[in-house]
Write a protein that holds these residues in place. Structure first.
Motif, PDB file in Angstrom:
ATOM      1  N   GLY A 172       0.849  -1.196   0.000  1.00 39.92           N
ATOM      2  CA  GLY A 172       0.000   0.000   0.000  1.00 39.92           C
ATOM      3  C   GLY A 172       0.879   1.239   0.000  1.00 39.92           C
ATOM      4  N   ASP A 192       0.708  -1.737  -4.518  1.00 36.96           N
ATOM      5  CA  ASP A 192      -0.411  -0.840  -4.198  1.00 36.96           C
ATOM      6  C   ASP A 192      -1.609  -1.193  -5.060  1.00 36.96           C
ATOM      7  N   SER A 235      -4.063   3.537  -7.473  1.00 34.63           N
ATOM      8  CA  SER A 235      -3.111   4.382  -6.726  1.00 34.63           C
ATOM      9  C   SER A 235      -1.718   4.266  -7.342  1.00 34.63           C
ATOM     10  N   GLU A 271       2.344   0.549   6.023  1.00 34.47           N
ATOM     11  CA  GLU A 271       2.127   1.795   6.770  1.00 34.47           C
ATOM     12  C   GLU A 271       0.862   2.493   6.275  1.00 34.47           C
TER      13      GLU A 271
HETATM   14  C1  LIG Z   1      -3.172   6.508   3.743  1.00 35.92           C
HETATM   15  S1  LIG Z   1      -2.523   5.841   2.269  1.00 35.92           S
HETATM   16  C2  LIG Z   1      -0.911   5.346   2.883  1.00 35.92           C
HETATM   17  C3  LIG Z   1       0.109   5.357   1.802  1.00 35.92           C
HETATM   18  C4  LIG Z   1       1.541   5.092   2.266  1.00 35.92           C
HETATM   19  N1  LIG Z   1       1.701   3.774   2.807  1.00 35.92           N
HETATM   20  C5  LIG Z   1       1.980   6.129   3.250  1.00 35.92           C
HETATM   21  O1  LIG Z   1       2.024   5.836   4.465  1.00 35.92           O
HETATM   22  O2  LIG Z   1       2.284   7.224   2.811  1.00 35.92           O
HETATM   23  C6  LIG Z   1      -3.390   4.323   2.069  1.00 35.92           C
HETATM   24  C7  LIG Z   1      -2.824   3.422   0.992  1.00 35.92           C
HETATM   25  O3  LIG Z   1      -3.456   2.154   1.102  1.00 35.92           O
HETATM   26  C8  LIG Z   1      -3.703   1.684  -0.184  1.00 35.92           C
HETATM   27  N2  LIG Z   1      -4.800   0.729  -0.149  1.00 35.92           N
HETATM   28  C9  LIG Z   1      -6.016   0.865   0.415  1.00 35.92           C
HETATM   29  N3  LIG Z   1      -6.779  -0.215   0.160  1.00 35.92           N
HETATM   30  C10 LIG Z   1      -6.015  -1.051  -0.594  1.00 35.92           C
HETATM   31  C11 LIG Z   1      -6.232  -2.315  -1.183  1.00 35.92           C
HETATM   32  N4  LIG Z   1      -7.404  -2.956  -1.072  1.00 35.92           N
HETATM   33  N5  LIG Z   1      -5.229  -2.869  -1.896  1.00 35.92           N
HETATM   34  C12 LIG Z   1      -4.034  -2.248  -2.019  1.00 35.92           C
HETATM   35  N6  LIG Z   1      -3.764  -1.047  -1.479  1.00 35.92           N
HETATM   36  C13 LIG Z   1      -4.745  -0.455  -0.778  1.00 35.92           C
HETATM   37  C14 LIG Z   1      -4.073   2.933  -0.972  1.00 35.92           C
HETATM   38  O4  LIG Z   1      -3.971   2.719  -2.364  1.00 35.92           O
HETATM   39  C15 LIG Z   1      -3.070   3.925  -0.430  1.00 35.92           C
HETATM   40  O5  LIG Z   1      -1.892   3.911  -1.161  1.00 35.92           O
END
Ligand SMILES: C[S@@+](CC[C@H](N)C(=O)[O-])C[C@H]1O[C@@H](n2cnc3c(N)ncnc32)[C@H](O)[C@@H]1O
Length: 289
Positions: free
Chosen positions: A95, A117, A121, A171
């Motif tokens: 993610g 990810d 995204s 994270e």
């Molecule tokens: C708050 S952001 C955090 C991004 C990064 N890890 C950071 O801390 O800067 C949430 C992340 O979770 C990913 N995410 C949410 N649901 C997801 C899923 N079902 N599969 C893959 N990624 C997911 C989103 O695409 C996004 O990049």
């Protein structure tokens, strides 16, 4: 999630606001600003100026970015420290959003980095990062919807070697996944982790106050007619430290540390006001037992 994550932009903005201003020497994210687009950068500049602007809408934007910046600092430092202590030889960022580690951490120069990810995204990140040069040994993109797709085979197809140690960064993602999706991800991660692997994971503990706070923030965004970055990304799971530890233990992980963001922030050299929600965010570092 049919569109690119907006919360990924929000936390990246928070790091851009904090860079050089909060806990300098311990926190740095010189890449965050480069991953943002025009209007997103403008909002960061307003918050960096440190003077609350006139007008309700502008003031709400300023206060919320300032709070995000303060929250991002201890979270980022804790994750960076755990990665520096055991960087690889492989690093998988689950993610990844607008995570800048592959572009800013010199310690990764010999490390193969895999950014996983949600496909929407990741496509957005790749556009934003097109002009940036990774400092990591290599950087591979692995589009995976953790709610639907099989993580293990996708990583294997991208070249990840399950016989070598991996450091995993997870994270700011767990809250957006349902319990069963979190458990499936822990199983998939364990299935590709050789001895010497490490899992660095940020999650939320349950809190009525934090839930109410999120509701208030959303209502304020609506009232001030500001776009709400959290609108399409509902929170789906929170975990007590005991329950999360048990989940990790079932995957073979021994938790070395598990601290809330407030505790992590108080260890940093920069005294700032701490947003109340910081007590519910946690960073756990776990190694293969
Ligand atoms: C708050 S952001 C955090 C991004 C990064 N890890 C950071 O801390 O800067 C949430 C992340 O979770 C990913 N995410 C949410 N649901 C997801 C899923 N079902 N599969 C893959 N990624 C997911 C989103 O695409 C996004 O990049």
């Amino acid at each position: 999630m049919p569109e690119a994550s907006r919360t990924a932009v929000l936390v990246c903005q928070g790091r851009a606001v904090a860079h050089g201003r909060i806990a300098p020497g311990r926190f740095a994210d010189p890449v965050a600003m480069s991953l943002l687009r025009g209007g997103e950068r403008d909002a960061v500049e307003v918050a960096r100026a440190g003077t609350p602007p006139q007008g309700v809408s502008a003031r709400i934007g300023y206060e919320s970015l300032t709070a995000v910046a303060r929250t991002m600092v201890p979270r980022t430092v804790a994750v960076d420290d755990a990665v520096r202590e055991r960087p690889g030889p492989q690093l998988v960022i689950l993610g990844a959003g607008l995570d800048g580690r592959a572009f800013r951490m010199a310690e990764l120069s010999d490390v193969d980095v895999y950014e996983v990810d949600h496909p929407a995204s990741q496509a957005d990140k790749r556009e934003r990062a097109a002009g940036l040069r990774p400092v990591a040994g290599s950087l591979r993109w692995v589009p995976v919807d953790l709610a639907r797709d099989a993580l293990g085979p996708a990583l294997a197809a991208a070249g990840h070697d399950g016989t070598l140690a991996t450091t995993w960064v997870w994270e700011g993602v767990v809250p957006y996944l349902r319990r069963a999706e979190v458990a499936a991800t822990v199983r998939a991660v364990a299935g590709r982790s050789a001895p010497g692997s490490r899992l660095v994971v940020n999650y939320q503990s349950p809190s009525l106050k934090a839930t109410l706070g999120l509701g208030v923030a959303r209502a304020m965004a609506r009232l001030s007619r500001r776009p709400d970055p959290t609108a399409r990304e509902p929170r789906r799971s929170a975990w007590t430290p005991e329950r999360f530890r048990a989940l990790l233990a079932a995957g073979g992980w021994r938790v070395a540390t598990d601290d809330d963001l407030l505790a992590l922030a108080t260890r940093l050299p920069s005294p700032t006001r701490h947003p109340s929600g910081m007590r519910t965010g946690r960073v756990a570092v776990a190694d293969l037992a």
